[in-house]
Design a protein around this motif. Structure first.
Motif, mmCIF file in Angstrom:
data_model
loop_
_atom_site.group_PDB
_atom_site.id
_atom_site.type_symbol
_atom_site.label_atom_id
_atom_site.label_comp_id
_atom_site.label_asym_id
_atom_site.label_seq_id
_atom_site.Cartn_x
_atom_site.Cartn_y
_atom_site.Cartn_z
ATOM 1 N N TYR A 96 0.859 -1.249 -0.061
ATOM 2 C CA TYR A 96 0.025 -0.120 -0.042
ATOM 3 C C TYR A 96 0.868 1.062 0.085
ATOM 4 O O TYR A 96 2.050 1.283 0.792
ATOM 5 C CB TYR A 96 -0.986 0.171 1.340
ATOM 6 N N HIS A 97 0.517 2.023 -0.627
ATOM 7 C CA HIS A 97 1.202 3.544 -0.802
ATOM 8 C C HIS A 97 0.321 4.612 -0.872
ATOM 9 O O HIS A 97 -0.583 4.634 -1.499
ATOM 10 C CB HIS A 97 2.348 3.527 -1.964
ATOM 11 N N GLY A 98 0.579 5.803 -0.197
ATOM 12 C CA GLY A 98 -0.192 7.028 -0.249
ATOM 13 C C GLY A 98 0.162 8.145 0.702
ATOM 14 O O GLY A 98 1.005 7.670 1.841
ATOM 15 N N HIS A 99 -0.221 9.152 0.314
ATOM 16 C CA HIS A 99 0.167 10.179 1.452
ATOM 17 C C HIS A 99 -0.630 10.486 2.738
ATOM 18 O O HIS A 99 -1.619 11.295 2.853
ATOM 19 C CB HIS A 99 0.136 11.453 0.565
ATOM 20 N N VAL A 100 -0.418 9.538 3.450
ATOM 21 C CA VAL A 100 -1.039 9.317 4.758
ATOM 22 C C VAL A 100 -0.088 9.287 5.807
ATOM 23 O O VAL A 100 0.904 8.595 5.761
ATOM 24 C CB VAL A 100 -2.009 7.977 4.789
ATOM 25 N N SER A 101 -0.604 9.858 7.087
ATOM 26 C CA SER A 101 0.421 9.987 8.022
ATOM 27 C C SER A 101 0.365 8.678 8.897
ATOM 28 O O SER A 101 -0.705 7.892 8.471
ATOM 29 C CB SER A 101 -0.019 10.961 9.020
ATOM 30 N N PHE A 102 1.358 8.409 9.705
ATOM 31 C CA PHE A 102 1.504 7.160 10.385
ATOM 32 C C PHE A 102 0.152 6.653 11.045
ATOM 33 O O PHE A 102 -0.317 7.510 11.815
ATOM 34 C CB PHE A 102 2.843 6.945 11.178
ATOM 35 N N LEU A 103 -0.254 5.374 11.012
ATOM 36 C CA LEU A 103 -1.633 4.789 11.700
ATOM 37 C C LEU A 103 -0.974 3.666 12.642
ATOM 38 O O LEU A 103 -0.523 2.871 12.069
ATOM 39 C CB LEU A 103 -2.559 4.576 10.946
ATOM 40 N N ASP A 104 -1.297 3.810 14.022
ATOM 41 C CA ASP A 104 -0.925 2.845 14.758
ATOM 42 C C ASP A 104 -2.003 1.570 15.027
ATOM 43 O O ASP A 104 -3.273 2.020 15.334
ATOM 44 C CB ASP A 104 -0.654 3.531 16.227
ATOM 45 N N PHE A 105 -1.662 0.621 14.304
ATOM 46 C CA PHE A 105 -2.653 -0.544 14.083
ATOM 47 C C PHE A 105 -3.093 -1.222 15.446
ATOM 48 O O PHE A 105 -4.083 -1.853 15.396
ATOM 49 C CB PHE A 105 -2.176 -1.555 12.920
#
Length: 312
Positions: A96-105
Motif C-alpha cells: 500500500y502507498h499513499g500520502h497518509v500519516s502514520f497509523l498505529d494498528f
C-alpha cells in the motif's frame, strides 16, 4: 510484466471481505507493506519500482487515494482501513502507498501489524522541490495543470518577500507524517510531535531511507524483503521509470534564502528529525552493506545456530 497503475480502480473502503483463509498459506503471502509516502521525496520513483515488480514477484500494489490528499483519516476511515489491510485476503501480499500519516494498528486490536517503510529528504530541498512542482509540474505528467501554474516568482523571491508558500511553517511535514493521527502532531513546532516521530521511526518502521541515498535503500529492501523487491536494485539502476519524475524549472535557492529559513525553530526541528533518520539509516546500512571498487554489495549471513538440543 508489471502492474499498471491504471488497470483498475478499487474503492478501498467499500470492499467485501472474505473471512475464509486458505489452508497452509505461506506466511510470506500474508505480508502487508505500507509506504506512507511524504510528498516530494522521490516517492513516485520508488513506487514505480513496486509497480514494475508486482507481476513478476506476485503481489498487489494499492494506492491509498484520500480526498484532497488529506493525510489525516477520520476515525471511521481509520477503522475501515485497518480492517481492509488486515482482512482483505484476496489482495495479499500487498504493498500500500499513499500520502497518509502514520497509523498505529495496535490501537485497533489487530494481532499482526503491517510493515512500515518510508523515505525522507533534506527539509529545505523538499520544500524547494514542492514549491516549483506546484508551479511547473514535472516530467511525469507534463500536461497536467498545477495549482500555482502561472506564478513565475522564484523561491528566492518568495523568501525575500516573506511569501506564505515558502514560509518556515511549510517545512512542517515530515515530522507529522511520522508522528501520526494525534492532534499534537499537526501543531507546528511541537516538541512532543518531534519526539513521537522519532519514537515511531525507530520502533514502528522496518526501514526509513533518504532521498539522497535511494539506491542503498532499494538494495537493502531487496535483501530484507525479496518476496517483494527481488530485482529492484537492477531495475533502479537500469529501468526507465526509476528516475522518471523530475520537477521542472527548479532553481536552487541562494545561500541567503537558505540561511533565512535556517534561522527558524521549525527548520531546526525538521532538520533534527532528518539528521536523526539519516544517522539511523547509515547505522543500519553499515551493518548490511560494504563498498568495494566503487560498487556496493550486501554482506552475507553472519549468524548461525549451534548446540541444538535435544539431539535426534
Amino acid at each position: 510484466m508489471g502492474c499498471s497503475q491504471n488497470d483498475y480502480l478499487i474503492f478501498l473502503f467499500d470492499i467485501t471481505l472474505d473471512p475464509r483463509r486458505e489452508a497452509g498459506k505461506d506466511l510470506e503471502d500474508d505480508v502487508v507493506i505500507i509506504y506512507n509516502r511524504v510528498p516530494k521525496t522521490a516517492s513516485t520513483s520508488f513506487t514505480n519500482i513496486a509497480y514494475d515488480l508486482c507481476g513478476k514477484n506476485h503481489y498487489h500494489v494499492l494506492h491509498i487515494n484520500t480526498t484532497k490528499n488529506n493525510p489525516v483519516m477520520s476515525l471511521q476511515d481509520q477503522v475501515r482501513f485497518v480492517k481492509n489491510v488486515t482482512e482483505w485476503r484476496e489482495m495479499k501480499p500487498a504493498f500500500y502507498h499513499g500520502h497518509v500519516s502514520f497509523l498505529d494498528f495496535t490501537k485497533f486490536g489487530v494481532k499482526k501489524k503491517p510493515i512500515y517503510i518510508n523515505v525522507i529528504r533534506d527539509p529545505i530541498e523538499r520544500l524547494v522541490s514542492y514549491y516549483y512542482f506546484l508551479r511547473f509540474g514535472d516530467d511525469y505528467r507534463p500536461g497536467l495543470r498545477r495549482r500555482k501554474q502561472g506564478d513565475k516568482k522564484t523561491f528566492d523571491e518568495c523568501v525575500s518577500a516573506g511569501g506564505s508558500d515558502c514560509a518556515p511553517e511549510k517545512l512542517w511535514l515530515q515530522i507529522p507524517f511520522f508522528c501520526g493521527h494525534y492532534s499534537e502532531c499537526w501543531n507546528v513546532g511541537s516538541q512532543w510531535a518531534l519526539e513521537q516521530a522519532k519514537y515511531n521511526l525507530v520502533n514502528e518502521y522496518m526501514l526509513v531511507g533518504v532521498t539522497e541515498e535511494l539506491e542503498d535503500f532499494v538494495m537493502m529492501l531487496e535483501a530484507a524483503l525479496p518476496r517483494f523487491f527481488k530485482g529492484a536494485t537492477e531495475l533502479y539502476k537500469t529501468g526507465k521509470k526509476s528516475h522518471l519524475r523530475k520537477t521542472s524549472e527548479k532553481k536552487p535557492p541562494t545561500k541567503e534564502s537558505i540561511a533565512k529559513l535556517q534561522q527558524s525553530t521549525i527548520w531546526k526541528m525538521e532538520n533534527d528529525f532528518y539528521e536523526f533518520a539519516l544517522e539511523q539509516f547509515q547505522f543500519v546500512r553499515a551493518h548490511a552493506v560494504r563498498e568495494k571498487d566503487g560498487e556496493l554489495y550486501l554482506l552475507a549471513q553472519n549468524f548461525f545456530y549451534e548446540k541444538i538440543y535435544p539431539k535426534n
